[in-house]
Each structure stands twice: as structure tokens, then as C-alpha cells.
Motif scaffolding. Structure first.
Motif, PDB file in Angstrom:
ATOM      1  N   ILE A 454       0.837  -1.198   0.000  1.00 43.86           N
ATOM      2  CA  ILE A 454       0.000   0.000   0.000  1.00 43.86           C
ATOM      3  C   ILE A 454       0.875   1.253   0.000  1.00 43.86           C
ATOM      4  N   ILE A 455       1.984   1.207   0.751  1.00 44.33           N
ATOM      5  CA  ILE A 455       2.835   2.379   0.930  1.00 44.33           C
ATOM      6  C   ILE A 455       3.639   2.706  -0.323  1.00 44.33           C
ATOM      7  N   VAL A 456       4.137   1.680  -1.034  1.00 46.38           N
ATOM      8  CA  VAL A 456       5.020   1.916  -2.184  1.00 46.38           C
ATOM      9  C   VAL A 456       4.379   2.827  -3.235  1.00 46.38           C
ATOM     10  N   PRO A 457       3.151   2.539  -3.719  1.00 49.56           N
ATOM     11  CA  PRO A 457       2.563   3.458  -4.715  1.00 49.56           C
ATOM     12  C   PRO A 457       2.301   4.859  -4.159  1.00 49.56           C
ATOM     13  N   GLU A 458       2.012   4.951  -2.855  1.00 45.81           N
ATOM     14  CA  GLU A 458       1.812   6.281  -2.255  1.00 45.81           C
ATOM     15  C   GLU A 458       3.116   7.078  -2.302  1.00 45.81           C
ATOM     16  N   LEU A 459       4.240   6.422  -1.985  1.00 45.56           N
ATOM     17  CA  LEU A 459       5.533   7.103  -2.043  1.00 45.56           C
ATOM     18  C   LEU A 459       5.894   7.498  -3.478  1.00 45.56           C
ATOM     19  N   GLU A 460       5.583   6.606  -4.410  1.00 45.69           N
ATOM     20  CA  GLU A 460       5.892   6.905  -5.821  1.00 45.69           C
ATOM     21  C   GLU A 460       5.067   8.102  -6.299  1.00 45.69           C
ATOM     22  N   GLU A 461       3.789   8.145  -5.925  1.00 44.48           N
ATOM     23  CA  GLU A 461       2.935   9.277  -6.294  1.00 44.48           C
ATOM     24  C   GLU A 461       3.398  10.552  -5.597  1.00 44.48           C
ATOM     25  N   MET A 462       3.898  10.418  -4.365  1.00 43.03           N
ATOM     26  CA  MET A 462       4.417  11.591  -3.665  1.00 43.03           C
ATOM     27  C   MET A 462       5.626  12.161  -4.398  1.00 43.03           C
ATOM     28  N   LEU A 520      -1.639   8.954  14.941  1.00 43.65           N
ATOM     29  CA  LEU A 520      -2.533   9.259  13.827  1.00 43.65           C
ATOM     30  C   LEU A 520      -3.338  10.527  14.106  1.00 43.65           C
ATOM     31  N   ASP A 521      -3.778  10.712  15.330  1.00 41.70           N
ATOM     32  CA  ASP A 521      -4.515  11.933  15.697  1.00 41.70           C
ATOM     33  C   ASP A 521      -3.626  13.165  15.559  1.00 41.70           C
ATOM     34  N   THR A 522      -2.354  13.020  15.956  1.00 43.42           N
ATOM     35  CA  THR A 522      -1.406  14.128  15.813  1.00 43.42           C
ATOM     36  C   THR A 522      -1.221  14.501  14.346  1.00 43.42           C
ATOM     37  N   SER A 523      -1.090  13.485  13.490  1.00 41.82           N
ATOM     38  CA  SER A 523      -0.915  13.747  12.058  1.00 41.82           C
ATOM     39  C   SER A 523      -2.161  14.368  11.450  1.00 41.82           C
ATOM     40  N   LEU A 524      -3.346  13.981  11.918  1.00 42.66           N
ATOM     41  CA  LEU A 524      -4.588  14.576  11.422  1.00 42.66           C
ATOM     42  C   LEU A 524      -4.672  16.060  11.766  1.00 42.66           C
ATOM     43  N   LYS A 525      -4.221  16.414  12.972  1.00 42.10           N
ATOM     44  CA  LYS A 525      -4.220  17.817  13.363  1.00 42.10           C
ATOM     45  C   LYS A 525      -3.235  18.619  12.506  1.00 42.10           C
ATOM     46  N   MET A 526      -2.064  18.026  12.228  1.00 39.98           N
ATOM     47  CA  MET A 526      -1.096  18.687  11.352  1.00 39.98           C
ATOM     48  C   MET A 526      -1.684  18.897   9.969  1.00 39.98           C
ATOM     49  N   MET A 572      -0.398  11.415   4.410  1.00 35.96           N
ATOM     50  CA  MET A 572      -1.422  10.971   5.350  1.00 35.96           C
ATOM     51  C   MET A 572      -1.818   9.524   5.076  1.00 35.96           C
ATOM     52  N   ASN A 573      -1.922   9.161   3.809  1.00 35.63           N
ATOM     53  CA  ASN A 573      -2.275   7.777   3.452  1.00 35.63           C
ATOM     54  C   ASN A 573      -1.229   6.787   3.953  1.00 35.63           C
ATOM     55  N   ILE A 574       0.042   7.192   3.911  1.00 34.14           N
ATOM     56  CA  ILE A 574       1.123   6.323   4.401  1.00 34.14           C
ATOM     57  C   ILE A 574       0.975   6.098   5.899  1.00 34.14           C
ATOM     58  N   LEU A 575       0.703   7.188   6.639  1.00 33.04           N
ATOM     59  CA  LEU A 575       0.531   7.064   8.083  1.00 33.04           C
ATOM     60  C   LEU A 575      -0.678   6.187   8.415  1.00 33.04           C
ATOM     61  N   GLU A 576      -1.748   6.329   7.666  1.00 29.58           N
ATOM     62  CA  GLU A 576      -2.940   5.505   7.902  1.00 29.58           C
ATOM     63  C   GLU A 576      -2.655   4.035   7.592  1.00 29.58           C
ATOM     64  N   ALA A 577      -1.836   3.779   6.551  1.00 33.92           N
ATOM     65  CA  ALA A 577      -1.491   2.389   6.212  1.00 33.92           C
ATOM     66  C   ALA A 577      -0.682   1.733   7.317  1.00 33.92           C
ATOM     67  N   MET A 578       0.050   2.554   8.081  1.00 36.77           N
ATOM     68  CA  MET A 578       0.867   2.019   9.166  1.00 36.77           C
ATOM     69  C   MET A 578       0.083   1.876  10.467  1.00 36.77           C
ATOM     70  N   ASN A 579      -1.193   2.257  10.437  1.00 35.97           N
ATOM     71  CA  ASN A 579      -2.072   2.055  11.591  1.00 35.97           C
ATOM     72  C   ASN A 579      -2.925   0.820  11.323  1.00 35.97           C
ATOM     73  N   PRO A 580      -2.762  -0.262  12.098  1.00 36.85           N
ATOM     74  CA  PRO A 580      -3.452  -1.525  11.804  1.00 36.85           C
ATOM     75  C   PRO A 580      -4.958  -1.380  11.653  1.00 36.85           C
ATOM     76  N   LYS A 581      -5.592  -0.550  12.483  1.00 41.27           N
ATOM     77  CA  LYS A 581      -7.042  -0.418  12.417  1.00 41.27           C
ATOM     78  C   LYS A 581      -7.475   0.312  11.160  1.00 41.27           C
ATOM     79  N   SER A 582      -6.723   1.388  10.819  1.00 39.02           N
ATOM     80  CA  SER A 582      -7.083   2.141   9.614  1.00 39.02           C
ATOM     81  C   SER A 582      -6.874   1.319   8.365  1.00 39.02           C
TER      82      SER A 582
END
Length: 586
Positions: A454-462, A520-526, A572-582
């Protein structure tokens, strides 16, 4: 002929059980193994410890050394680091001899091997991944000792083959020549079976059966230490010169050890006798393991001979361990010299240049079957490299946008090369993780692979979005529009906050963290703060376009803000991918 086939089948079952047990241990301790691998880049002592622990888990020094040669070939380890790990692998493989000696010849496991298989199969049907992996370990453990038990029964006792004893006695009368001959037999035996653990099992069994004396068995063990280096040299035939040097260093280490052990051979053997005296008596379990069903019928001479035979497995295991331990203590201080000699034997070549990330991943992909869980460590390193590329490209955009009066053509060309590298690396990483997922890995590793895919295409698009920002910034060089907005404190602060957000995502990936809900909450506020500033800047640009009538510069500025939003979205998508629940990975 029937005996030969029985021995061959027993060795096959032993080897299969050892592999199954090693695979199970790798899955159970996958995270710990990856942590051990990261210590390989430390000092020589850490390298030895890493090699020892990894070999203890995978139960094969050949697998460890082949992996090390592969990592050197992929430029993931230096030659000096690899030598330390190889030294540790030699010590780690001695645990197999202790397992064989302690459990195979001190106890009779034939009666409990099948129940252990049954329990292991039951565990393998459990839903919990750790229990399934433990079940695989149990099945491998039981099969290993079933193979060893079959081997003990297949190898004939000395009483039934007096002609063999006569042949051995003939060779035993050659003095030191006998030691050299049986050392060469150990080399040949390991070359044939391609496993020092299997060769050790054969040697211990023959010695415990009385077919060879302890002195000759110890000489065979020295030969096995040399023979096992051939596997690494074969693996390095098509590898880089650095990998070939690592294989040569392994050969040198074991040969130097064999030389000093031969010089001190008889004193060394007496030292082992002193460390491991004969047992006072034989327990019923030891008698059963030696194949004695009626101990009351034994004469005093026969009982004395059995005492000597009973001590041989432990003494051989101790000989193997002490030899490798003392060899490490002696040569660990000369790793730089071993490295220099290896480089002198193989002179520099055009093959010296370091491999790119794509080449490293391609090499690792072709050797996944040998590397198992450990290959994921290196895939994770290259994933972090892709993340670093995105961060470097965003910092490049900030540098370009804030220096309109400088000629940055060379810098922009470098950033363009980084974007092309990111495209290649993302394709290679995707192929690598897909290939990993097709192998037999632990559930935790499979979850990590799913997350990474999930993370690899997000990094490539970034990276693509960052390069889009750079091209838009270059247009701004040629069109000095809305100067007060470009140079405003609000826009500079927006770029600085974006840089922190991108770094925040990269840092979590670097440490391979599971992003908690708090993070994740900290990143959402950022992200919300960045959105608020971006929208304010957009409104200001629209207002200036309306008041001045200049639209081209305003549209360019809004395009840059939109590209910034895409970068934020990918982070943000990368951080969410690293959260098991998200990510819904549990």
C-alpha cells in the motif's frame, strides 16, 4: 545396498526435519531475526554475535553464509562486516551437534517422536499464526529425531562388520597421516551431502557405533569445517567480486583454524578428554539410545567400551564448539588482515562499483528461497530509501521556490534524476514484495508486506507530485507574478510545516513503527492546520487576481497549492497504512 538406501532415506528425513524446524523458528522469531540483521553493520563482535544467533535459528551455517555472500553481492554488507558474521555462523552451527549429542544419544526419542508430530499437526491447524508456526517447529523437531533414530538403526554396529574395523585399524596405524586422511574424508563427506549438520550427524553416529575412534571422528569434524565453505564459494561464482572475496575469507578462516588445530591436534584431543571425562555409569535411556536391550549380559570390558562410546557424541560436540570458539578468539583481531588478503587474492575489477537499489532488490528476489524472513529486512531498507527520495525532492522544491534569482538548472536536473530513480525503485519494490508474499512466511511478515504494497505506490505518487511542484516552481522563475504572495511569511511557513509533515511520515517509516491512534490523531491535526493555511493562501491569491487582473501567476500559484495538497494526502495515506485499524490489517 539395502543399508545404503536406508542411510540415504534417514539422512533425507533428518535434513527435511531440520529445514522444517528452522523454517518454523524463523517464523516464530521473524521480528527478532530482523533486529539481529540490523546489528550486522556494527563492530566485529556484533557481527559474530549476529552470525551465531541467526545460524542457531536457521540451523545451517551454509544458509547463513550463502545469505551473507548474497548481501555482500547486493552491496548491503561490506566485506569486513561479512567476515564477522561468517565467523559467528561457524560457532552457531555447533548447536546442531549439541542437539544431536544430547537428545539423540542421551535419550531415545523414537517413542515420543510420533506423538510430537501429532501435537505439531494439531497446532498447525490453529488460527493463531504463532501457534501454527510453533506446530511447524514441533513437526520438524520430531522428524529430525526420527531421521536420526533411523540413521542409528541403519548404520551397522562394529560387531557385525569386523572387516570394517580391520580397515579402520589399518588407517589408524599411520600416525598423523591417519588424521590427515580422515580430515580429507570429512571434506569429501560434506561436499557430497552439502550440509555440515548432516555430515556431523553421520560422524557422531559412526563414532557412537564404534566404527571410528574419537580421534578420527575429530579429524573428520575438522574436514567438515573446510568442506562447508565450498557451498558459499559455489554461491559466489556468479556474484560480484566483493561476494567472491567474502567466500574466500570464509575458506581462509576455516583453513587457518584447521592448520593450528592439526598442529595441536593431540594436545587438543587430550584437552577435550579433560573437559569431558567418561560418565560414571550408563542410564537406561543412554543404554536404549546405544541399542542395548539387555545390560545385564554385558561383560566389564563391553560395559567399559560402551562408556567410551557414550561419551563420544558429547565430546565431539564439545570439540566442534571449542575449535570454532578458539578460532574466533584467535582470528577476530585479524579481520582487517583477512580482508586485505582476500582483496589481494582477487584484484580489483570493473565490477567494483556499488549496485543500485533496483539491482540489489533484483538480486534479493532471485535468492528469496535461501533468505526467507531475513530478505524482508533489506526490502524494508529500500522502502525507507524511497521515502527519503520523496523527502529530498520536496526539500528540493522548497529550495527552488525560495531562490528565484539563482541559476538552479543543475539542481533541477539532479531532482529529475531522483524522480526517475523513484519510478524504477517503486516498480522493483512492488515486484520484490509480491515475490516475498509467495513464500512461506509468518503472518506478521505477510501483514508487513501487505502494508508495504500500500505504501510503495503512495511514495511513488508523492515523488511525482514533488517533481510536479518543481516544474511549476521553474515556471515561476520565468514569470514573476504575485511576488508578495510568493515571498509572504504565510507561504514560507506553509512550506516549512509541509516539510515537517513529510518528515513525520518518513520518520515513522524509518523506525518501522506501527502508527498508534495517538500518532494518527497528531498527524490529522497537522493535516488540518495545513489545509487551513492552504485555503487561506488560495483565497488571498484569488483576491489578488480579482484586484490586479493578472490571472496567469495566480493560476500557477493555485496549481502549486493543489500539488502540495496531493503531497499531504499521500503522506497521510502512508501514516494511515501504518495504523493496523485504519489499514484493516488485523
Amino acid at each position: 545396498m539395502n543399508t545404503a538406501f536406508q542411510i540415504l532415506g534417514s539422512l533425507g528425513l533428518f535434513l527435511f526435519g531440520m529445514k522444517l524446524m528452522g523454517d518454523g523458528l524463523q517464523k516464530i522469531s521473524g521480528d527478532k531475526l530482523r533486529s539481529i540483521m540490523r546489528t550486522m553493520t556494527g563492530n566485529r563482535v556484533k557481527g559474530v554475535i549476529s552470525g551465531t544467533l541467526i545460524t542457531t535459528v536457521v540451523q545451517s551455517s551454509s544458509v547463513t553464509t550463502v545469505m551473507v555472500v548474497g548481501f555482500v553481492n547486493a552491496s548491503l554488507l561490506t566485506l569486513r562486516e561479512a567476515i564477522g558474521v561468517i565467523m559467528g555462523a561457524n560457532l552457531g552451527t555447533t548447536t546442531t551437534a549439541w542437539i544431536i549429542a544430547f537428545l539423540g544419544f542421551r535419550f531415545s526419542l523414537a517413542d515420543i517422536a510420533l506423538p510430537i508430530v501429532g501435537i505439531g499437526v494439531i497446532f498447525s491447524f490453529m488460527r493463531k499464526p504463532s501457534l501454527k508456526d510453533f506446530g511447524e517447529f514441533l513437526v520438524g523437531f520430531a522428524l529430525l529425531f526420527m531421521g536420526l533414530d533411523f540413521l542409528k538403526n541403519a548404520v551397522p554396529d562394529i560387531q557385525s562388520h569386523p572387516e570394517w574395523m580391520a580397515w579402520v585399524q589399518d588407517f589408524s596405524k599411520l600416525g598423523f597421516g591417519s588424521v590427515l586422511i580422515f580430515m580429507l574424508i570429512g571434506v569429501a563427506l560434506t561436499l557430497v551431502v552439502q550440509s555440515s549438520s548432516v555430515a556431523m550427524a553421520v560422524t557422531i553416529t559412526m563414532a557412537a557405533k564404534g566404527l571410528i575412534t574419537f580421534d578420527l571422528a575429530a579429524a573428520i569434524v575438522l574436514g567438515e569445517n573446510i568442506g562447508t565453505t565450498i557451498t558459499a564459494n559455489l554461491a559466489a561464482l556468479q556474484a560480484s567480486w566483493s561476494a567472491k572475496r567474502a567466500a574466500i575469507a570464509h575458506f581462509m578462516f576455516n583453513v587457518i583454524g584447521a592448520v593450528w588445530a592439526l598442529v595441536l591436534f593431540y594436545w587438543f584431543v587430550d584437552f577435550i578428554y579433560w573437559l569431558m571425562p567418561l560418565p560414571d555409569s550408563l542410564t537406561p535411556q543412554m543404554l536404549a539410545a546405544l541399542g542395548v536391550s539387555d545390560p545385564a549380559s554385558l561383560s566389564s570390558e563391553q560395559y567399559s567400551a560402551l562408556l567410551t562410546r557414550a561419551a563420544i557424541p558429547d565430546r565431539l560436540a564439545l570439540f566442534h564448539t571449542m575449535f570454532n570458539f578458539l578460532n574466533i578468539c584467535l582470528l577476530i583481531w585479524f579481520i582487517p588482515q583477512i580482508e586485505k588478503i582476500s582483496c589481494w587474492i582477487l584484484k580489483d575489477s570493473v565490477d567494483r562499483k556499488r549496485r543500485t537499489s533496483v539491482q540489489r532488490l533484483a538480486y534479493l528476489t532471485t535468492n528469496l528461497s535461501d533468505m526467507g524472513e531475513l530478505a524482508l529486512v533489506e526490502g524494508q531498507k529500500e522502502l525507507v530509501k524511497l521515502s527519503e527520495l520523496s523527502g529530498e525532492m520536496f526539500n528540493g522544491f522548497v529550495h527552488v521556490i525560495q531562490n528565484p534569482d539563482k541559476d538552479l538548472s543543475e539542481e533541477v536536473g539532479r531532482l529529475r534524476d531522483l524522480e526517475q530513480e523513484s519510478d524504477k525503485l517503486s516498480v522493483a519494490l512492488t515486484n520484490f514484495f509480491v515475490q516475498c508474499s509467495s513464500h512461506d512466511l509468518s503472518q506478521a511478515s505477510l501483514k508487513m508486506i501487505t502494508r508495504n504494497l500500500i505504501i510503495v505506490p503512495e511514495l511513488e505518487e508523492m515523488c511525482d507530485s514533488c517533481y510536479r511542484l518543481i516544474t511549476l516552481a521553474r515556471k515561476r522563475y520565468r514569470r514573476q507574478f504575485l511576488e508578495q504572495i510568493w515571498q509572504s511569511t504565510a507561504f514560507k511557513e506553509f512550506c516549512a510545516q509541509m516539510g515537517k509533515f513529510v518528515d513525520f511520515s518518513e520518520t515513522n517509516l524509518l523506525h518501522n513503527k506501527v502508527v498508534t491512534q495517538e500518532i494518527l490523531d497528531t498527524s490529522l491535526k497537522m493535516r488540518e492546520r495545513l489545509d487551513h493555511v492552504r485555503k487561506a493562501l488560495r483565497r488571498e491569491a484569488i483576491a489578488q487576481m480579482e484586484s490586479t487582473g493578472v490571472t496567469r501567476g495566480g493560476i500557477l500559484f493555485i496549481e502549486i497549492l493543489s500539488a502540495c495538497e496531493r503531497v499531504n494526502s499521500h503522506a497521510m495515506n502512508i501514516l494511515e497504512a501504518m495504523n493496523p485499524k485504519s489499514a484493516d490489517l488485523d
